[in-house]
Design a protein around this motif. Structure first.
Motif, PDB file in Angstrom:
ATOM      1  N   PRO A 108       0.800  -1.227   0.000  1.00  0.00           N
ATOM      2  CA  PRO A 108       0.000   0.000   0.000  1.00  0.00           C
ATOM      3  C   PRO A 108       0.833   1.276   0.000  1.00  0.00           C
ATOM      4  O   PRO A 108       0.364   2.321  -0.443  1.00  0.00           O
ATOM      5  CB  PRO A 108      -0.851  -0.118   1.268  1.00  0.00           C
ATOM      6  N   GLN A 109       2.069   1.200   0.462  1.00  0.00           N
ATOM      7  CA  GLN A 109       2.905   2.406   0.516  1.00  0.00           C
ATOM      8  C   GLN A 109       3.323   2.887  -0.868  1.00  0.00           C
ATOM      9  O   GLN A 109       3.628   4.058  -1.047  1.00  0.00           O
ATOM     10  CB  GLN A 109       4.133   2.159   1.388  1.00  0.00           C
ATOM     11  N   THR A 110       3.354   1.988  -1.846  1.00  0.00           N
ATOM     12  CA  THR A 110       3.798   2.379  -3.193  1.00  0.00           C
ATOM     13  C   THR A 110       2.717   2.178  -4.254  1.00  0.00           C
ATOM     14  O   THR A 110       2.993   2.352  -5.439  1.00  0.00           O
ATOM     15  CB  THR A 110       5.054   1.580  -3.588  1.00  0.00           C
ATOM     16  N   LEU A 111       1.532   1.843  -3.835  1.00  0.00           N
ATOM     17  CA  LEU A 111       0.452   1.538  -4.777  1.00  0.00           C
ATOM     18  C   LEU A 111       0.183   2.694  -5.737  1.00  0.00           C
ATOM     19  O   LEU A 111       0.128   2.506  -6.953  1.00  0.00           O
ATOM     20  CB  LEU A 111      -0.816   1.184  -3.989  1.00  0.00           C
ATOM     21  N   THR A 112       0.022   3.887  -5.229  1.00  0.00           N
ATOM     22  CA  THR A 112      -0.307   5.018  -6.100  1.00  0.00           C
ATOM     23  C   THR A 112       0.868   5.411  -6.997  1.00  0.00           C
ATOM     24  O   THR A 112       0.655   5.942  -8.086  1.00  0.00           O
ATOM     25  CB  THR A 112      -0.765   6.246  -5.284  1.00  0.00           C
ATOM     26  N   GLN A 113       2.089   5.127  -6.570  1.00  0.00           N
ATOM     27  CA  GLN A 113       3.253   5.443  -7.401  1.00  0.00           C
ATOM     28  C   GLN A 113       3.334   4.514  -8.614  1.00  0.00           C
ATOM     29  O   GLN A 113       3.798   4.910  -9.672  1.00  0.00           O
ATOM     30  CB  GLN A 113       4.541   5.323  -6.586  1.00  0.00           C
ATOM     31  N   ARG A 114       2.897   3.281  -8.445  1.00  0.00           N
ATOM     32  CA  ARG A 114       2.959   2.298  -9.532  1.00  0.00           C
ATOM     33  C   ARG A 114       1.734   2.335 -10.434  1.00  0.00           C
ATOM     34  O   ARG A 114       1.747   1.805 -11.530  1.00  0.00           O
ATOM     35  CB  ARG A 114       3.127   0.882  -8.960  1.00  0.00           C
ATOM     36  N   SER A 115       0.671   2.959  -9.962  1.00  0.00           N
ATOM     37  CA  SER A 115      -0.587   2.998 -10.701  1.00  0.00           C
ATOM     38  C   SER A 115      -0.503   3.961 -11.874  1.00  0.00           C
ATOM     39  O   SER A 115       0.082   5.035 -11.765  1.00  0.00           O
ATOM     40  CB  SER A 115      -1.708   3.443  -9.758  1.00  0.00           C
ATOM     41  N   HIS A 116      -1.112   3.571 -12.984  1.00  0.00           N
ATOM     42  CA  HIS A 116      -1.234   4.496 -14.105  1.00  0.00           C
ATOM     43  C   HIS A 116      -2.203   5.623 -13.745  1.00  0.00           C
ATOM     44  O   HIS A 116      -1.988   6.776 -14.093  1.00  0.00           O
ATOM     45  CB  HIS A 116      -1.749   3.774 -15.359  1.00  0.00           C
TER      46      HIS A 116
END
Length: 182
Positions: A108-116
């Motif tokens: 969850p800590q990097t989810l938005t960074q990896r999301s398109h």
């Protein structure tokens, strides 16, 4: 100039070779010797798609819980339906990542960074619908690119993604219609 016709039988691996290869690396499951060499890149791209699906689930659920107003009920129903469908997409992608020998990245800590797509909360009904439409359009294009990249190299993943893409296009179409009504 005469063209030579390639012997169609020569394009198939012999039964003995198929049997030997299947036994050789049995722990690889469905990933056989002729799977594309860039499997790690495919898994990485699938993990980006997985992150995108989860960000979309979370955004749709936020919108579902926070939407208010006289006209909100039918839109609220769309948000919940789309959240559930995005979660099903995430499940399919995660299962395929595991089949390919990878690990689904759900940190969850990097989810938005990896999301398109981005996680945009939206304040009004129109903002919420607009943000969901933008995210769906992003997903559509990202899936088209990945499907094109896969081509005939991984027909199983490509077919799965084509099904997801069709549903994402439906979502975008619905959000466009809702935006016009909002």
């Amino acid at each position: 100039m005469a063209t030579q016709t390639k012997d169609p039988i020569a394009t198939f691996t012999s039964t003995e070779t198929l049997r030997a290869q299947a036994r050789k690396e049995i722990g690889e499951g469905p990933v056989t010797v002729n799977y594309p060499a860039d499997r790690e890149l495919i898994i990485e791209q699938l993990n980006k798609s997985l992150a995108t699906e989860w960000v979309c689930v979370l955004r749709y659920m936020r919108h579902y819980y926070t939407i208010t107003g006289v006209v909100s009920e039918p839109i609220k129903a769309h948000f919940l339906e789309h959240a559930r469908e995005e979660q099903m997409h995430a499940g399919k992608i995660a299962e395929r990542i595991v089949q390919l020998g990878g690990e689904p990245d759900l940190d969850p800590q990097t989810l938005t960074q990896r999301s398109h797509a981005e996680y945009q909360p939206g304040k009004s009904i129109k903002d919420m619908v607009r943000e969901n439409l933008i995210a769906e359009r992003i997903a559509v294009e990202a899936y088209r690119e990945l499907i094109q990249f896969l081509g005939d190299r991984d027909p199983t993943t490509r077919t799965m993604l084509e099904g997801i893409l069709a549903q994402e296009e439906e979502h975008a179409d619905e959000m466009r219609d809702l935006l016009e009504e909002a």
